[in-house]
Design a protein around this motif. Sequence first.
Motif, PDB file in Angstrom:
ATOM      1  N   LEU A  53       6.118  10.619  -4.752  1.00  0.00           N
ATOM      2  CA  LEU A  53       4.563  10.469  -4.342  1.00  0.00           C
ATOM      3  C   LEU A  53       4.019   9.387  -5.266  1.00  0.00           C
ATOM      4  O   LEU A  53       3.109   8.603  -5.155  1.00  0.00           O
ATOM      5  CB  LEU A  53       3.707  11.685  -4.327  1.00  0.00           C
ATOM      6  N   ALA A  54       4.613   9.437  -6.610  1.00  0.00           N
ATOM      7  CA  ALA A  54       4.260   8.470  -7.533  1.00  0.00           C
ATOM      8  C   ALA A  54       4.813   6.823  -7.183  1.00  0.00           C
ATOM      9  O   ALA A  54       4.303   5.785  -7.916  1.00  0.00           O
ATOM     10  CB  ALA A  54       4.649   8.801  -9.016  1.00  0.00           C
ATOM     11  N   VAL A  55       5.639   6.699  -6.258  1.00  0.00           N
ATOM     12  CA  VAL A  55       6.136   5.099  -6.291  1.00  0.00           C
ATOM     13  C   VAL A  55       5.295   4.160  -5.758  1.00  0.00           C
ATOM     14  O   VAL A  55       5.033   3.372  -6.201  1.00  0.00           O
ATOM     15  CB  VAL A  55       7.293   5.574  -5.389  1.00  0.00           C
ATOM     16  N   THR A  56       4.503   4.878  -4.451  1.00  0.00           N
ATOM     17  CA  THR A  56       3.536   3.794  -4.064  1.00  0.00           C
ATOM     18  C   THR A  56       2.427   3.625  -5.095  1.00  0.00           C
ATOM     19  O   THR A  56       1.982   2.186  -5.199  1.00  0.00           O
ATOM     20  CB  THR A  56       3.140   4.540  -2.903  1.00  0.00           C
ATOM     21  N   PRO A  57       1.685   4.561  -5.624  1.00  0.00           N
ATOM     22  CA  PRO A  57       0.661   4.264  -6.873  1.00  0.00           C
ATOM     23  C   PRO A  57       1.078   3.357  -7.847  1.00  0.00           C
ATOM     24  O   PRO A  57       0.572   2.719  -8.345  1.00  0.00           O
ATOM     25  CB  PRO A  57       0.334   5.697  -7.424  1.00  0.00           C
ATOM     26  N   LEU A  58       2.343   3.631  -8.326  1.00  0.00           N
ATOM     27  CA  LEU A  58       3.074   2.772  -9.372  1.00  0.00           C
ATOM     28  C   LEU A  58       3.089   1.395  -8.976  1.00  0.00           C
ATOM     29  O   LEU A  58       2.795   0.151  -9.824  1.00  0.00           O
ATOM     30  CB  LEU A  58       4.267   3.513  -9.847  1.00  0.00           C
ATOM     31  N   ARG A  59       3.686   1.222  -7.719  1.00  0.00           N
ATOM     32  CA  ARG A  59       3.561  -0.220  -7.238  1.00  0.00           C
ATOM     33  C   ARG A  59       1.972  -0.920  -7.043  1.00  0.00           C
ATOM     34  O   ARG A  59       2.103  -1.946  -7.269  1.00  0.00           O
ATOM     35  CB  ARG A  59       4.431  -0.157  -5.696  1.00  0.00           C
ATOM     36  N   ARG A  60       1.203  -0.222  -6.867  1.00  0.00           N
ATOM     37  CA  ARG A  60      -0.095  -0.467  -6.521  1.00  0.00           C
ATOM     38  C   ARG A  60      -0.937  -0.827  -7.525  1.00  0.00           C
ATOM     39  O   ARG A  60      -1.507  -1.952  -7.860  1.00  0.00           O
ATOM     40  CB  ARG A  60      -0.814   0.640  -5.449  1.00  0.00           C
ATOM     41  N   PHE A  61      -0.850   0.149  -8.573  1.00  0.00           N
ATOM     42  CA  PHE A  61      -1.547   0.027  -9.731  1.00  0.00           C
ATOM     43  C   PHE A  61      -0.802  -0.741 -11.121  1.00  0.00           C
ATOM     44  O   PHE A  61      -1.485  -1.261 -11.812  1.00  0.00           O
ATOM     45  CB  PHE A  61      -2.324   1.305  -9.954  1.00  0.00           C
ATOM     46  N   ALA A  62       0.338  -0.328 -11.072  1.00  0.00           N
ATOM     47  CA  ALA A  62       1.185  -0.687 -12.388  1.00  0.00           C
ATOM     48  C   ALA A  62       2.211  -2.040 -12.089  1.00  0.00           C
ATOM     49  O   ALA A  62       2.944  -2.507 -12.974  1.00  0.00           O
ATOM     50  CB  ALA A  62       1.910   0.403 -12.932  1.00  0.00           C
ATOM     51  N   LYS A  63       2.059  -2.405 -10.690  1.00  0.00           N
ATOM     52  CA  LYS A  63       3.191  -3.490 -10.292  1.00  0.00           C
ATOM     53  C   LYS A  63       4.597  -3.079 -10.499  1.00  0.00           C
ATOM     54  O   LYS A  63       5.269  -4.057 -10.790  1.00  0.00           O
ATOM     55  CB  LYS A  63       2.701  -4.755 -10.935  1.00  0.00           C
TER      56      LYS A  63
END
Length: 201
Positions: A53-63
Amino acid sequence: MRRAPAWPVYAVSAAYAGWVFFQGATGALGPNPVEAIEHAYGEAALYLLIAGLAVTPLRRFAKLNLLKFRRAIGVACFFFVAAHLLTWAILDVQALDRVWADIVKRPYITVGMAGFTLLLPLAVTSNNLSVRKLGPKWRQLHKLAYPAAVLGAVHYVMLVKGWQMKPLVMLAIILVLLALRLPGIGKPRRSRAETRIRSRA
Protein backbone atom coordinates in the motif's frame (compact mmCIF):
# COMPACT_ATOMS: atom_id res chain seq x y z
CA MET A 1 15.99 1.04 -7.92
CA ARG A 2 15.32 0.65 -11.65
CA ARG A 3 18.04 -1.97 -12.03
CA ALA A 4 17.27 -3.83 -8.80
CA PRO A 5 15.46 -7.12 -9.53
CA ALA A 6 12.25 -8.09 -7.76
CA TRP A 7 13.18 -11.73 -7.16
CA PRO A 8 14.91 -11.06 -3.78
CA VAL A 9 11.44 -10.32 -2.36
CA TYR A 10 10.46 -13.94 -3.06
CA ALA A 11 13.78 -15.31 -1.80
CA VAL A 12 13.73 -13.37 1.47
CA SER A 13 10.08 -14.27 2.08
CA ALA A 14 10.69 -17.98 1.52
CA ALA A 15 13.82 -17.90 3.68
CA TYR A 16 11.99 -16.13 6.53
CA ALA A 17 9.05 -18.56 6.36
CA GLY A 18 11.44 -21.52 6.47
CA TRP A 19 13.44 -20.01 9.32
CA VAL A 20 10.30 -19.42 11.41
CA PHE A 21 9.08 -22.97 10.79
CA PHE A 22 12.52 -24.38 11.66
CA GLN A 23 12.55 -22.42 14.91
CA GLY A 24 9.12 -23.78 15.78
CA ALA A 25 10.15 -27.35 14.95
CA THR A 26 13.28 -27.12 17.12
CA GLY A 27 11.51 -25.62 20.15
CA ALA A 28 12.99 -22.13 19.83
CA LEU A 29 9.57 -20.43 19.80
CA GLY A 30 8.50 -21.37 23.29
CA PRO A 31 5.90 -23.77 24.68
CA ASN A 32 3.32 -23.11 21.93
CA PRO A 33 5.28 -23.16 18.65
CA VAL A 34 2.22 -23.57 16.40
CA GLU A 35 0.64 -20.38 17.71
CA ALA A 36 3.97 -18.57 17.42
CA ILE A 37 4.33 -19.67 13.79
CA GLU A 38 0.76 -18.58 13.05
CA HIS A 39 1.38 -15.13 14.49
CA ALA A 40 4.73 -14.73 12.75
CA TYR A 41 3.24 -15.57 9.35
CA GLY A 42 0.22 -13.36 9.96
CA GLU A 43 2.35 -10.38 10.99
CA ALA A 44 4.61 -10.87 7.98
CA ALA A 45 1.53 -10.76 5.73
CA LEU A 46 0.40 -7.49 7.32
CA TYR A 47 3.84 -5.92 6.98
CA LEU A 48 3.85 -6.83 3.29
CA LEU A 49 0.32 -5.47 2.88
CA ILE A 50 1.52 -2.19 4.34
CA ALA A 51 4.58 -2.23 2.07
CA GLY A 52 2.37 -2.81 -0.98
CA LEU A 53 0.00 0.00 0.00
CA ALA A 54 2.96 2.34 0.57
CA VAL A 55 4.26 2.03 -3.01
CA THR A 56 1.84 4.55 -4.53
CA PRO A 57 2.13 7.20 -1.76
CA LEU A 58 5.93 6.92 -1.85
CA ARG A 59 5.86 7.52 -5.59
CA ARG A 60 3.41 10.37 -5.27
CA PHE A 61 4.87 12.24 -2.31
CA ALA A 62 8.52 11.12 -2.08
CA LYS A 63 9.15 10.57 -5.82
CA LEU A 64 10.40 7.07 -4.97
CA ASN A 65 9.36 4.65 -7.69
CA LEU A 66 9.00 1.10 -6.34
CA LEU A 67 6.28 -0.04 -8.73
CA LYS A 68 8.38 -2.92 -10.07
CA PHE A 69 8.35 -4.50 -6.60
CA ARG A 70 4.61 -4.18 -5.96
CA ARG A 71 3.57 -7.43 -7.64
CA ALA A 72 6.30 -9.40 -5.86
CA ILE A 73 5.25 -7.86 -2.56
CA GLY A 74 1.64 -8.81 -3.24
CA VAL A 75 2.48 -12.41 -4.12
CA ALA A 76 4.70 -12.74 -1.05
CA CYS A 77 1.91 -11.29 1.08
CA PHE A 78 -0.56 -13.88 -0.19
CA PHE A 79 2.01 -16.60 0.46
CA PHE A 80 2.22 -15.60 4.12
CA VAL A 81 -1.56 -15.28 4.42
CA ALA A 82 -1.93 -18.80 3.01
CA ALA A 83 0.84 -20.09 5.30
CA HIS A 84 -0.88 -18.45 8.27
CA LEU A 85 -4.20 -20.06 7.32
CA LEU A 86 -2.71 -23.50 6.67
CA THR A 87 -0.74 -23.47 9.92
CA TRP A 88 -3.94 -22.71 11.81
CA ALA A 89 -6.08 -25.27 9.93
CA ILE A 90 -3.60 -28.16 9.71
CA LEU A 91 -1.34 -27.82 12.73
CA ASP A 92 -3.66 -26.07 15.18
CA VAL A 93 -7.28 -27.11 14.52
CA GLN A 94 -6.46 -30.39 12.71
CA ALA A 95 -10.07 -31.14 11.71
CA LEU A 96 -12.07 -29.84 8.74
CA ASP A 97 -15.37 -29.69 10.63
CA ARG A 98 -13.77 -27.69 13.42
CA VAL A 99 -12.21 -25.32 10.88
CA TRP A 100 -15.64 -24.51 9.46
CA ALA A 101 -17.15 -24.23 12.95
CA ASP A 102 -14.47 -21.72 13.98
CA ILE A 103 -14.99 -19.66 10.83
CA VAL A 104 -18.71 -19.40 11.55
CA LYS A 105 -18.62 -18.96 15.33
CA ARG A 106 -15.54 -16.83 15.94
CA PRO A 107 -15.86 -13.28 14.55
CA TYR A 108 -12.12 -12.61 14.30
CA ILE A 109 -11.71 -15.76 12.17
CA THR A 110 -14.71 -14.78 10.04
CA VAL A 111 -13.10 -11.40 9.39
CA GLY A 112 -9.76 -12.99 8.58
CA MET A 113 -11.32 -15.45 6.14
CA ALA A 114 -13.17 -12.61 4.43
CA GLY A 115 -9.84 -10.85 3.87
CA PHE A 116 -8.28 -14.07 2.56
CA THR A 117 -11.20 -14.54 0.15
CA LEU A 118 -10.66 -11.04 -1.26
CA LEU A 119 -6.98 -11.78 -1.83
CA LEU A 120 -7.63 -15.00 -3.75
CA PRO A 121 -8.54 -13.40 -7.11
CA LEU A 122 -5.58 -11.06 -6.76
CA ALA A 123 -3.18 -13.96 -6.33
CA VAL A 124 -4.69 -15.84 -9.29
CA THR A 125 -4.38 -12.80 -11.59
CA SER A 126 -0.90 -11.69 -10.50
CA ASN A 127 0.68 -12.68 -13.81
CA ASN A 128 1.37 -11.01 -17.15
CA LEU A 129 -1.25 -13.08 -18.99
CA SER A 130 -4.01 -11.87 -16.68
CA VAL A 131 -2.82 -8.28 -17.01
CA ARG A 132 -3.07 -8.51 -20.81
CA LYS A 133 -6.45 -10.27 -20.82
CA LEU A 134 -8.14 -8.10 -18.20
CA GLY A 135 -6.72 -4.80 -19.42
CA PRO A 136 -8.04 -1.82 -17.40
CA LYS A 137 -10.22 -4.18 -15.35
CA TRP A 138 -7.05 -5.64 -13.81
CA ARG A 139 -6.37 -2.47 -11.81
CA GLN A 140 -9.97 -2.28 -10.67
CA LEU A 141 -9.86 -5.91 -9.54
CA HIS A 142 -6.66 -5.38 -7.59
CA LYS A 143 -8.27 -2.60 -5.59
CA LEU A 144 -9.71 -5.46 -3.55
CA ALA A 145 -6.39 -5.26 -1.73
CA TYR A 146 -7.73 -2.15 0.05
CA PRO A 147 -10.62 -3.78 1.95
CA ALA A 148 -8.51 -6.93 2.37
CA ALA A 149 -5.84 -4.89 4.15
CA VAL A 150 -8.41 -3.34 6.49
CA LEU A 151 -9.95 -6.73 7.24
CA GLY A 152 -6.51 -8.21 7.92
CA ALA A 153 -5.67 -5.45 10.39
CA VAL A 154 -9.09 -5.71 12.09
CA HIS A 155 -8.55 -9.48 12.34
CA TYR A 156 -5.27 -8.81 14.13
CA VAL A 157 -6.85 -6.29 16.51
CA MET A 158 -9.63 -8.75 17.37
CA LEU A 159 -7.21 -11.66 17.72
CA VAL A 160 -4.94 -10.27 20.43
CA LYS A 161 -6.06 -10.17 24.05
CA GLY A 162 -6.85 -6.67 25.24
CA TRP A 163 -5.98 -3.44 23.49
CA GLN A 164 -2.40 -3.88 22.39
CA MET A 165 -0.48 -1.12 20.64
CA LYS A 166 1.03 -2.96 17.67
CA PRO A 167 -2.24 -4.12 16.02
CA LEU A 168 -3.78 -0.67 16.49
CA VAL A 169 -0.74 1.04 15.00
CA MET A 170 -0.80 -1.28 12.00
CA LEU A 171 -4.50 -0.60 11.47
CA ALA A 172 -3.88 3.13 11.72
CA ILE A 173 -1.03 2.97 9.19
CA ILE A 174 -3.22 1.06 6.74
CA LEU A 175 -6.05 3.58 7.11
CA VAL A 176 -3.63 6.48 6.56
CA LEU A 177 -2.14 4.87 3.45
CA LEU A 178 -5.63 4.35 2.07
CA ALA A 179 -6.64 7.91 2.94
CA LEU A 180 -3.67 9.20 0.94
CA ARG A 181 -5.33 7.73 -2.16
CA LEU A 182 -8.42 9.90 -1.81
CA PRO A 183 -8.92 12.43 -4.64
CA GLY A 184 -7.30 15.78 -3.93
CA ILE A 185 -5.02 14.56 -1.14
CA GLY A 186 -1.52 15.91 -1.60
CA LYS A 187 -2.35 18.07 -4.61
CA PRO A 188 -1.33 21.72 -4.22
CA ARG A 189 -4.22 24.12 -4.04
CA ARG A 190 -4.54 26.48 -6.95
CA SER A 191 -4.54 30.18 -6.24
CA ARG A 192 -7.54 32.26 -7.23
CA ALA A 193 -5.52 33.83 -10.05
CA GLU A 194 -4.66 30.38 -11.47
CA THR A 195 -8.30 29.33 -11.23
CA ARG A 196 -9.41 32.45 -13.15
CA ILE A 197 -6.82 31.90 -15.87
CA ARG A 198 -7.85 28.25 -16.31
CA SER A 199 -11.54 29.20 -16.42
CA ARG A 200 -10.88 31.76 -19.18
CA ALA A 201 -8.78 29.36 -21.26
